[in-house]
Design a protein around this motif. Structure first.
Motif, PDB file in Angstrom:
ATOM      1  N   ARG A 340       0.850  -1.171   0.206  1.00 49.97           N
ATOM      2  CA  ARG A 340      -0.129  -0.013   0.046  1.00 49.97           C
ATOM      3  C   ARG A 340       0.767   1.283   0.131  1.00 49.97           C
ATOM      4  NH1 ARG A 340      -4.610   0.167   4.556  1.00 49.97           N
ATOM      5  NH2 ARG A 340      -4.992   1.991   3.060  1.00 49.97           N
ATOM      6  N   LEU A 341       1.894   1.182   0.890  1.00 52.91           N
ATOM      7  CA  LEU A 341       2.639   2.553   0.915  1.00 52.91           C
ATOM      8  C   LEU A 341       3.517   2.615  -0.379  1.00 52.91           C
ATOM      9  CD1 LEU A 341       3.949   2.599   4.557  1.00 52.91           C
ATOM     10  CD2 LEU A 341       2.216   3.885   3.435  1.00 52.91           C
ATOM     11  N   LEU A 344       1.543   4.504  -2.656  1.00 51.12           N
ATOM     12  CA  LEU A 344       1.363   5.765  -2.509  1.00 51.12           C
ATOM     13  C   LEU A 344       2.522   6.501  -2.588  1.00 51.12           C
ATOM     14  CD1 LEU A 344      -1.014   5.302   0.775  1.00 51.12           C
ATOM     15  CD2 LEU A 344      -1.888   6.347  -1.560  1.00 51.12           C
ATOM     16  N   THR A 345       3.721   6.166  -2.162  1.00 53.76           N
ATOM     17  CA  THR A 345       4.992   6.744  -2.428  1.00 53.76           C
ATOM     18  C   THR A 345       5.845   6.533  -3.817  1.00 53.76           C
ATOM     19  OG1 THR A 345       6.207   5.037  -1.223  1.00 53.76           O
ATOM     20  CG2 THR A 345       5.155   6.691  -0.054  1.00 53.76           C
ATOM     21  N   GLN A 359      -1.051  12.055   2.954  1.00 55.80           N
ATOM     22  CA  GLN A 359      -1.676  10.976   2.128  1.00 55.80           C
ATOM     23  C   GLN A 359      -1.549   9.886   2.925  1.00 55.80           C
ATOM     24  OE1 GLN A 359      -0.899   9.730  -1.864  1.00 55.80           O
ATOM     25  NE2 GLN A 359      -2.946  10.803  -2.318  1.00 55.80           N
ATOM     26  N   ILE A 360      -0.367   9.631   3.442  1.00 50.44           N
ATOM     27  CA  ILE A 360       0.158   8.349   4.016  1.00 50.44           C
ATOM     28  C   ILE A 360       0.022   7.996   5.426  1.00 50.44           C
ATOM     29  CG2 ILE A 360       1.840   7.882   2.107  1.00 50.44           C
ATOM     30  CD1 ILE A 360       4.169   8.617   4.285  1.00 50.44           C
ATOM     31  N   VAL A 363      -2.859   5.887   6.517  1.00 56.82           N
ATOM     32  CA  VAL A 363      -2.562   4.428   6.605  1.00 56.82           C
ATOM     33  C   VAL A 363      -1.329   3.968   7.528  1.00 56.82           C
ATOM     34  CG1 VAL A 363      -1.496   2.894   4.829  1.00 56.82           C
ATOM     35  CG2 VAL A 363      -2.951   4.621   4.246  1.00 56.82           C
ATOM     36  N   ILE A 387      10.060   3.568   5.720  1.00 58.03           N
ATOM     37  CA  ILE A 387       9.092   4.596   5.287  1.00 58.03           C
ATOM     38  C   ILE A 387       9.953   5.964   5.006  1.00 58.03           C
ATOM     39  CG2 ILE A 387       7.129   6.224   5.870  1.00 58.03           C
ATOM     40  CD1 ILE A 387       6.193   3.593   7.647  1.00 58.03           C
TER      41      ILE A 387
END
Length: 436
Positions: A340-341, A344-345, A359-360, A363, A387
Protein backbone atom coordinates in the motif's frame (compact mmCIF):
# COMPACT_ATOMS: atom_id res chain seq x y z
CA UNK A 1 -51.13 -42.06 28.56
CA UNK A 2 -47.50 -41.05 27.92
CA UNK A 3 -46.40 -37.50 28.40
CA UNK A 4 -45.13 -35.40 25.52
CA UNK A 5 -41.32 -35.13 25.65
CA UNK A 6 -40.04 -31.68 26.56
CA UNK A 7 -37.39 -30.14 24.35
CA UNK A 8 -35.11 -27.70 26.10
CA UNK A 9 -32.97 -26.82 23.10
CA UNK A 10 -33.45 -25.85 19.48
CA UNK A 11 -34.04 -28.85 17.20
CA UNK A 12 -33.58 -26.98 13.90
CA UNK A 13 -30.85 -24.58 12.88
CA UNK A 14 -33.51 -22.01 11.94
CA UNK A 15 -34.64 -21.93 15.57
CA UNK A 16 -31.40 -20.22 16.57
CA UNK A 17 -32.61 -17.01 14.88
CA UNK A 18 -35.79 -16.97 16.98
CA UNK A 19 -35.01 -19.17 19.99
CA UNK A 20 -37.80 -17.79 22.20
CA UNK A 21 -40.51 -17.82 19.53
CA UNK A 22 -40.81 -14.04 19.75
CA UNK A 23 -43.37 -12.28 17.59
CA UNK A 24 -42.06 -11.55 14.11
CA UNK A 25 -41.83 -8.06 12.65
CA UNK A 26 -44.76 -7.66 10.26
CA UNK A 27 -44.58 -3.99 9.28
CA UNK A 28 -41.06 -2.88 8.46
CA UNK A 29 -40.90 -1.48 4.93
CA UNK A 30 -42.44 1.86 5.94
CA UNK A 31 -39.59 2.32 8.43
CA UNK A 32 -37.07 1.47 5.70
CA UNK A 33 -38.34 4.07 3.20
CA UNK A 34 -38.86 6.77 5.82
CA UNK A 35 -37.01 9.89 4.59
CA UNK A 36 -35.09 10.33 7.85
CA UNK A 37 -33.78 6.76 7.54
CA UNK A 38 -32.77 7.33 3.91
CA UNK A 39 -30.93 10.51 4.91
CA UNK A 40 -29.04 8.66 7.66
CA UNK A 41 -28.23 5.88 5.17
CA UNK A 42 -26.85 8.42 2.68
CA UNK A 43 -24.63 10.00 5.34
CA UNK A 44 -23.13 6.59 6.13
CA UNK A 45 -22.54 5.80 2.44
CA UNK A 46 -20.88 9.20 1.94
CA UNK A 47 -18.58 8.63 4.94
CA UNK A 48 -17.47 5.26 3.57
CA UNK A 49 -16.76 6.73 0.13
CA UNK A 50 -15.91 4.05 -2.45
CA UNK A 51 -16.25 3.72 -6.22
CA UNK A 52 -19.51 3.74 -8.17
CA UNK A 53 -21.35 0.86 -9.80
CA UNK A 54 -22.16 0.01 -13.41
CA UNK A 55 -24.00 3.33 -13.96
CA UNK A 56 -20.75 5.24 -13.34
CA UNK A 57 -22.38 7.58 -10.80
CA UNK A 58 -19.97 8.89 -8.17
CA UNK A 59 -20.57 10.04 -4.60
CA UNK A 60 -20.22 13.64 -5.79
CA UNK A 61 -22.72 13.36 -8.65
CA UNK A 62 -25.25 11.58 -6.41
CA UNK A 63 -24.90 14.35 -3.83
CA UNK A 64 -25.39 17.03 -6.49
CA UNK A 65 -28.96 15.72 -6.96
CA UNK A 66 -29.43 14.42 -3.43
CA UNK A 67 -33.03 15.50 -2.80
CA UNK A 68 -34.19 14.16 -6.14
CA UNK A 69 -32.36 10.82 -5.66
CA UNK A 70 -33.62 10.21 -2.12
CA UNK A 71 -37.17 11.17 -3.11
CA UNK A 72 -37.07 8.73 -6.02
CA UNK A 73 -35.81 5.93 -3.78
CA UNK A 74 -38.49 6.76 -1.20
CA UNK A 75 -41.24 6.57 -3.84
CA UNK A 76 -39.93 3.35 -5.40
CA UNK A 77 -39.72 1.56 -2.05
CA UNK A 78 -43.13 2.85 -1.03
CA UNK A 79 -44.72 1.68 -4.30
CA UNK A 80 -42.93 -1.69 -4.20
CA UNK A 81 -41.26 -0.75 -7.49
CA UNK A 82 -37.58 -0.75 -6.46
CA UNK A 83 -35.32 -2.94 -8.61
CA UNK A 84 -31.56 -2.90 -7.97
CA UNK A 85 -29.01 -2.79 -10.76
CA UNK A 86 -26.48 -5.56 -11.26
CA UNK A 87 -23.29 -5.11 -9.25
CA UNK A 88 -20.04 -4.21 -10.99
CA UNK A 89 -17.50 -7.00 -10.79
CA UNK A 90 -13.99 -6.00 -9.81
CA UNK A 91 -11.12 -8.44 -9.30
CA UNK A 92 -8.56 -7.43 -6.67
CA UNK A 93 -5.45 -9.23 -5.35
CA UNK A 94 -6.00 -11.26 -2.19
CA UNK A 95 -4.22 -9.63 0.78
CA UNK A 96 -2.76 -13.00 1.83
CA UNK A 97 -2.06 -14.27 -1.71
CA UNK A 98 -1.22 -11.36 -4.07
CA UNK A 99 -0.79 -13.78 -6.97
CA UNK A 100 -4.46 -14.76 -6.65
CA UNK A 101 -7.54 -12.56 -7.00
CA UNK A 102 -10.87 -12.30 -5.24
CA UNK A 103 -14.10 -10.97 -6.63
CA UNK A 104 -15.74 -7.80 -5.37
CA UNK A 105 -19.31 -6.93 -6.29
CA UNK A 106 -19.73 -3.15 -6.19
CA UNK A 107 -23.33 -1.82 -6.15
CA UNK A 108 -24.18 1.63 -7.47
CA UNK A 109 -24.45 4.55 -5.02
CA UNK A 110 -28.27 4.52 -5.31
CA UNK A 111 -28.39 0.82 -4.40
CA UNK A 112 -25.85 1.28 -1.60
CA UNK A 113 -28.13 3.86 0.03
CA UNK A 114 -31.02 1.39 -0.18
CA UNK A 115 -28.91 -1.40 1.32
CA UNK A 116 -27.76 0.87 4.15
CA UNK A 117 -31.36 1.90 4.86
CA UNK A 118 -32.26 -1.80 5.11
CA UNK A 119 -29.26 -2.51 7.33
CA UNK A 120 -30.26 0.33 9.68
CA UNK A 121 -33.59 -1.44 10.30
CA UNK A 122 -32.34 -5.05 10.28
CA UNK A 123 -29.54 -4.46 12.81
CA UNK A 124 -31.70 -3.84 15.91
CA UNK A 125 -33.93 -6.79 15.02
CA UNK A 126 -31.14 -9.35 14.65
CA UNK A 127 -28.52 -7.99 17.05
CA UNK A 128 -30.22 -9.50 20.16
CA UNK A 129 -30.05 -13.02 18.67
CA UNK A 130 -26.45 -12.82 17.44
CA UNK A 131 -24.15 -15.00 19.53
CA UNK A 132 -21.45 -13.88 21.95
CA UNK A 133 -18.93 -15.84 19.84
CA UNK A 134 -19.45 -13.40 16.94
CA UNK A 135 -17.41 -10.17 16.80
CA UNK A 136 -17.52 -9.02 13.17
CA UNK A 137 -19.56 -6.02 11.96
CA UNK A 138 -21.27 -5.50 15.31
CA UNK A 139 -21.54 -2.26 17.23
CA UNK A 140 -19.37 -2.23 20.34
CA UNK A 141 -17.37 -5.28 19.21
CA UNK A 142 -14.10 -5.36 17.33
CA UNK A 143 -11.32 -7.59 16.05
CA UNK A 144 -9.27 -6.67 19.13
CA UNK A 145 -12.08 -7.95 21.38
CA UNK A 146 -12.01 -11.25 19.49
CA UNK A 147 -8.24 -11.48 19.89
CA UNK A 148 -8.46 -10.76 23.64
CA UNK A 149 -10.95 -13.60 24.04
CA UNK A 150 -8.68 -16.05 22.21
CA UNK A 151 -5.67 -14.84 24.22
CA UNK A 152 -7.46 -15.46 27.55
CA UNK A 153 -8.41 -18.97 26.47
CA UNK A 154 -4.81 -19.75 25.48
CA UNK A 155 -3.58 -18.56 28.86
CA UNK A 156 -6.14 -20.87 30.50
CA UNK A 157 -4.40 -23.81 28.84
CA UNK A 158 -6.58 -24.28 25.76
CA UNK A 159 -3.58 -24.65 23.45
CA UNK A 160 -4.95 -26.88 20.67
CA UNK A 161 -6.45 -24.78 17.89
CA UNK A 162 -8.91 -25.49 15.11
CA UNK A 163 -7.65 -22.96 12.57
CA UNK A 164 -10.35 -22.90 9.87
CA UNK A 165 -11.14 -21.08 6.66
CA UNK A 166 -14.48 -20.99 4.84
CA UNK A 167 -14.27 -21.68 1.10
CA UNK A 168 -15.47 -18.72 -1.01
CA UNK A 169 -17.99 -17.83 1.71
CA UNK A 170 -19.49 -14.65 0.22
CA UNK A 171 -19.63 -16.20 -3.23
CA UNK A 172 -21.33 -19.43 -2.14
CA UNK A 173 -24.11 -18.29 0.24
CA UNK A 174 -27.28 -20.34 -0.35
CA UNK A 175 -30.06 -17.80 -0.98
CA UNK A 176 -32.85 -20.16 0.04
CA UNK A 177 -31.28 -21.02 3.40
CA UNK A 178 -30.42 -17.38 4.11
CA UNK A 179 -33.97 -16.17 3.33
CA UNK A 180 -35.39 -18.99 5.49
CA UNK A 181 -33.37 -17.71 8.44
CA UNK A 182 -34.44 -14.11 7.83
CA UNK A 183 -38.12 -15.14 7.84
CA UNK A 184 -37.69 -16.41 11.41
CA UNK A 185 -37.65 -12.76 12.53
CA UNK A 186 -39.29 -10.83 9.66
CA UNK A 187 -42.71 -11.44 8.15
CA UNK A 188 -42.90 -8.33 5.98
CA UNK A 189 -43.13 -9.76 2.45
CA UNK A 190 -42.06 -6.51 0.78
CA UNK A 191 -38.82 -6.35 2.77
CA UNK A 192 -38.13 -10.00 2.00
CA UNK A 193 -38.66 -9.33 -1.72
CA UNK A 194 -36.24 -6.39 -1.61
CA UNK A 195 -33.56 -8.54 0.05
CA UNK A 196 -34.12 -11.32 -2.49
CA UNK A 197 -33.90 -8.84 -5.38
CA UNK A 198 -30.55 -7.57 -4.02
CA UNK A 199 -29.22 -11.13 -3.80
CA UNK A 200 -30.35 -11.97 -7.34
CA UNK A 201 -29.54 -8.62 -9.00
CA UNK A 202 -26.82 -10.14 -11.15
CA UNK A 203 -23.19 -9.27 -11.79
CA UNK A 204 -21.88 -7.18 -14.69
CA UNK A 205 -18.52 -8.43 -15.97
CA UNK A 206 -16.74 -8.26 -19.32
CA UNK A 207 -19.64 -6.56 -21.08
CA UNK A 208 -22.44 -8.87 -19.99
CA UNK A 209 -24.73 -9.35 -17.00
CA UNK A 210 -24.41 -12.73 -15.33
CA UNK A 211 -27.09 -14.18 -13.03
CA UNK A 212 -26.32 -14.60 -9.32
CA UNK A 213 -27.96 -17.82 -8.19
CA UNK A 214 -25.92 -17.92 -5.00
CA UNK A 215 -23.70 -15.67 -2.92
CA UNK A 216 -23.97 -12.18 -1.55
CA UNK A 217 -21.69 -9.52 -3.09
CA UNK A 218 -18.51 -8.95 -1.11
CA UNK A 219 -18.58 -5.19 -1.32
CA UNK A 220 -22.31 -4.78 -0.74
CA UNK A 221 -23.35 -2.74 2.30
CA UNK A 222 -25.86 -5.36 3.43
CA UNK A 223 -23.54 -8.38 3.04
CA UNK A 224 -21.96 -8.20 6.55
CA UNK A 225 -25.26 -8.47 8.43
CA UNK A 226 -26.50 -11.19 6.06
CA UNK A 227 -23.32 -13.19 6.74
CA UNK A 228 -23.90 -12.89 10.49
CA UNK A 229 -27.53 -14.03 10.10
CA UNK A 230 -26.44 -17.10 8.13
CA UNK A 231 -23.67 -18.08 10.55
CA UNK A 232 -25.54 -17.40 13.82
CA UNK A 233 -26.89 -21.00 13.95
CA UNK A 234 -23.30 -22.21 13.58
CA UNK A 235 -22.18 -20.00 16.49
CA UNK A 236 -25.03 -21.15 18.73
CA UNK A 237 -24.79 -24.84 17.90
CA UNK A 238 -21.02 -24.96 18.46
CA UNK A 239 -21.25 -23.17 21.79
CA UNK A 240 -24.18 -25.34 22.86
CA UNK A 241 -21.89 -28.34 22.34
CA UNK A 242 -19.38 -26.73 24.70
CA UNK A 243 -16.75 -25.55 22.19
CA UNK A 244 -14.91 -22.23 22.64
CA UNK A 245 -15.60 -20.63 19.28
CA UNK A 246 -14.46 -17.12 18.31
CA UNK A 247 -15.68 -15.81 14.96
CA UNK A 248 -15.10 -12.56 13.08
CA UNK A 249 -17.13 -12.61 9.84
CA UNK A 250 -15.97 -15.74 8.00
CA UNK A 251 -12.72 -16.05 9.98
CA UNK A 252 -12.95 -18.27 13.06
CA UNK A 253 -10.98 -20.45 15.49
CA UNK A 254 -11.84 -22.90 18.26
CA UNK A 255 -9.50 -23.29 21.25
CA UNK A 256 -9.34 -26.76 22.85
CA UNK A 257 -7.51 -28.57 25.65
CA UNK A 258 -6.48 -31.61 23.57
CA UNK A 259 -6.04 -32.78 20.01
CA UNK A 260 -8.99 -35.17 20.36
CA UNK A 261 -11.28 -32.31 21.45
CA UNK A 262 -10.06 -30.23 18.50
CA UNK A 263 -10.75 -33.09 16.10
CA UNK A 264 -14.28 -33.51 17.51
CA UNK A 265 -14.86 -29.73 17.20
CA UNK A 266 -13.75 -29.77 13.56
CA UNK A 267 -16.05 -32.70 12.76
CA UNK A 268 -18.99 -30.93 14.42
CA UNK A 269 -18.22 -27.68 12.58
CA UNK A 270 -18.18 -29.42 9.19
CA UNK A 271 -21.53 -31.05 9.87
CA UNK A 272 -23.23 -27.82 10.98
CA UNK A 273 -21.79 -25.74 8.14
CA UNK A 274 -22.90 -28.30 5.56
CA UNK A 275 -26.48 -27.86 6.77
CA UNK A 276 -26.08 -24.13 6.16
CA UNK A 277 -24.69 -24.72 2.67
CA UNK A 278 -21.16 -23.60 3.61
CA UNK A 279 -17.99 -25.66 3.12
CA UNK A 280 -14.55 -25.49 4.72
CA UNK A 281 -11.43 -24.83 2.68
CA UNK A 282 -9.64 -28.19 3.04
CA UNK A 283 -6.16 -26.80 2.33
CA UNK A 284 -6.45 -23.93 4.81
CA UNK A 285 -8.19 -25.76 7.68
CA UNK A 286 -5.98 -27.51 10.21
CA UNK A 287 -5.49 -28.51 13.82
CA UNK A 288 -2.35 -27.06 15.41
CA UNK A 289 -0.74 -26.61 18.81
CA UNK A 290 0.04 -23.07 19.86
CA UNK A 291 3.76 -23.97 19.83
CA UNK A 292 3.47 -24.27 16.04
CA UNK A 293 1.57 -20.99 15.89
CA UNK A 294 -1.61 -20.01 14.06
CA UNK A 295 -2.90 -16.94 12.25
CA UNK A 296 -6.02 -15.02 13.19
CA UNK A 297 -7.19 -11.55 12.13
CA UNK A 298 -3.81 -10.51 10.75
CA UNK A 299 -1.73 -11.78 13.69
CA UNK A 300 0.54 -14.78 14.12
CA UNK A 301 0.08 -16.13 17.64
CA UNK A 302 2.66 -18.52 19.00
CA UNK A 303 4.22 -19.83 22.20
CA UNK A 304 7.98 -19.24 22.34
CA UNK A 305 10.49 -22.00 22.96
CA UNK A 306 11.78 -22.58 26.50
CA UNK A 307 15.19 -20.98 26.94
CA UNK A 308 18.32 -23.10 27.23
CA UNK A 309 20.07 -20.19 29.00
CA UNK A 310 20.24 -20.47 32.76
CA UNK A 311 19.46 -16.85 33.47
CA UNK A 312 16.87 -15.55 35.89
CA UNK A 313 13.99 -13.80 34.07
CA UNK A 314 14.88 -10.46 35.70
CA UNK A 315 18.37 -10.65 34.17
CA UNK A 316 17.14 -11.02 30.59
CA UNK A 317 17.51 -7.42 29.41
CA UNK A 318 15.48 -7.86 26.20
CA UNK A 319 12.31 -8.43 28.23
CA UNK A 320 11.60 -11.64 26.33
CA UNK A 321 10.26 -14.36 28.61
CA UNK A 322 11.08 -17.85 27.26
CA UNK A 323 8.06 -20.07 26.76
CA UNK A 324 5.57 -17.15 26.81
CA UNK A 325 2.81 -16.38 24.32
CA UNK A 326 3.62 -13.88 21.61
CA UNK A 327 1.57 -12.15 18.94
CA UNK A 328 3.04 -10.29 16.01
CA UNK A 329 1.85 -9.21 12.55
CA UNK A 330 1.88 -12.11 10.14
CA UNK A 331 4.17 -11.77 7.13
CA UNK A 332 1.23 -11.29 4.76
CA UNK A 333 -0.03 -8.34 6.84
CA UNK A 334 3.39 -6.68 6.70
CA UNK A 335 3.70 -7.35 2.96
CA UNK A 336 0.24 -5.88 2.32
CA UNK A 337 1.15 -2.76 4.36
CA UNK A 338 4.36 -2.28 2.39
CA UNK A 339 2.54 -2.69 -0.93
CA UNK A 340 0.00 0.00 0.00
CA UNK A 341 2.76 2.44 0.91
CA UNK A 342 4.75 1.59 -2.23
CA UNK A 343 1.78 2.55 -4.37
CA UNK A 344 1.29 5.83 -2.49
CA UNK A 345 4.98 6.80 -2.46
CA UNK A 346 5.94 5.90 -6.03
CA UNK A 347 8.47 8.38 -7.37
CA UNK A 348 6.15 9.63 -10.11
CA UNK A 349 3.37 10.52 -7.65
CA UNK A 350 2.61 14.21 -8.48
CA UNK A 351 2.70 15.40 -4.87
CA UNK A 352 4.90 17.62 -2.75
CA UNK A 353 6.49 15.94 0.28
CA UNK A 354 4.06 17.54 2.74
CA UNK A 355 1.08 16.40 0.65
CA UNK A 356 2.55 12.90 0.43
CA UNK A 357 2.88 12.72 4.23
CA UNK A 358 -0.73 13.84 4.68
CA UNK A 359 -1.78 11.04 2.31
CA UNK A 360 0.19 8.22 3.95
CA UNK A 361 -0.29 9.20 7.60
CA UNK A 362 -3.79 7.63 7.96
CA UNK A 363 -2.46 4.33 6.51
CA UNK A 364 0.52 4.29 8.90
CA UNK A 365 -1.55 5.30 11.91
CA UNK A 366 -4.35 2.81 11.24
CA UNK A 367 -2.01 -0.14 10.67
CA UNK A 368 0.25 0.83 13.56
CA UNK A 369 -2.57 1.26 16.08
CA UNK A 370 -3.97 -2.15 15.17
CA UNK A 371 -0.67 -3.96 15.82
CA UNK A 372 0.97 -1.64 18.39
CA UNK A 373 0.37 -3.90 21.42
CA UNK A 374 1.94 -6.94 19.78
CA UNK A 375 5.62 -7.97 19.74
CA UNK A 376 6.59 -5.29 17.20
CA UNK A 377 9.36 -3.06 18.54
CA UNK A 378 12.04 -4.34 16.14
CA UNK A 379 9.61 -4.55 13.18
CA UNK A 380 8.25 -1.02 13.72
CA UNK A 381 11.80 0.36 13.89
CA UNK A 382 12.64 -1.32 10.56
CA UNK A 383 9.45 -0.06 8.92
CA UNK A 384 9.99 3.51 10.19
CA UNK A 385 13.41 3.59 8.54
CA UNK A 386 12.00 2.09 5.33
CA UNK A 387 9.19 4.69 5.18
CA UNK A 388 11.69 7.54 5.62
CA UNK A 389 13.76 6.12 2.73
CA UNK A 390 10.63 5.91 0.57
CA UNK A 391 9.83 9.58 1.22
CA UNK A 392 13.38 10.69 0.48
CA UNK A 393 13.40 8.59 -2.69
CA UNK A 394 10.15 10.26 -3.80
CA UNK A 395 11.65 13.70 -3.15
CA UNK A 396 14.97 13.00 -4.92
CA UNK A 397 13.51 10.67 -7.61
CA UNK A 398 16.05 7.95 -6.92
CA UNK A 399 16.74 5.41 -4.18
CA UNK A 400 20.39 6.20 -3.35
CA UNK A 401 20.45 9.87 -2.56
CA UNK A 402 21.43 12.48 -0.02
CA UNK A 403 17.87 12.88 1.15
CA UNK A 404 18.96 12.80 4.77
CA UNK A 405 20.39 16.32 4.24
CA UNK A 406 17.20 17.77 2.74
CA UNK A 407 14.79 15.75 4.87
CA UNK A 408 16.35 14.89 8.24
CA UNK A 409 14.20 12.71 10.50
CA UNK A 410 13.73 15.54 12.98
CA UNK A 411 12.08 17.63 10.26
CA UNK A 412 9.96 14.76 8.92
CA UNK A 413 8.61 13.73 12.33
CA UNK A 414 8.51 17.18 13.88
CA UNK A 415 7.79 19.99 11.43
CA UNK A 416 6.11 17.84 8.74
CA UNK A 417 4.16 15.57 11.13
CA UNK A 418 5.03 12.14 9.72
CA UNK A 419 3.51 9.41 11.91
CA UNK A 420 6.20 7.37 13.63
CA UNK A 421 5.26 3.72 14.23
CA UNK A 422 7.50 3.39 17.29
CA UNK A 423 5.66 6.29 18.93
CA UNK A 424 2.41 4.30 18.71
CA UNK A 425 3.71 1.56 21.04
CA UNK A 426 2.12 2.50 24.40
CA UNK A 427 5.20 1.66 26.50
CA UNK A 428 7.49 3.77 24.28
CA UNK A 429 5.22 6.69 23.37
CA UNK A 430 6.26 9.12 26.13
CA UNK A 431 9.99 8.40 25.69
CA UNK A 432 9.71 9.01 21.96
CA UNK A 433 7.92 12.34 22.46
CA UNK A 434 10.73 13.52 24.77
CA UNK A 435 13.36 12.62 22.14
CA UNK A 436 11.78 14.80 19.44
Amino acid sequence: MSEKPEHHHARRLADWINPTGAKKVHSLVDKVYKMKNLELAWQKVRENRGAGGIDGESIESFEANLTENLTRLHEELKADAYQPQAVRQKMIPKPDEPEKERELGIPGIYDRVCQQALTNRLQPIFEPVFDDASFGYRKGRSAKDALKKVWRELQEGREWIVDADLKNFFGSVDHEKLLLLITQRIADGRVLRIIESILKAGCYAEGETLPTEQGTPQGGVISPILSNILLTPFDGEMRKKGYRLTRYADDWVVTCTSRSEAQAALTAAKRILEKLGVTLHAEKTRIVHVRQGFEFLGFKIKRGKPSSLKLAPEKIRSGVVPGSLYAYPREKSVRHFRERLRRLTRRKAPLKTQQLIVQINPVIRGWGNYFCKAHVRKLFNQLDRWIVRRIRSHRCKRWRNAGWKKLPEKRLYGQMGLVNLISLIPSLASAHRRSL
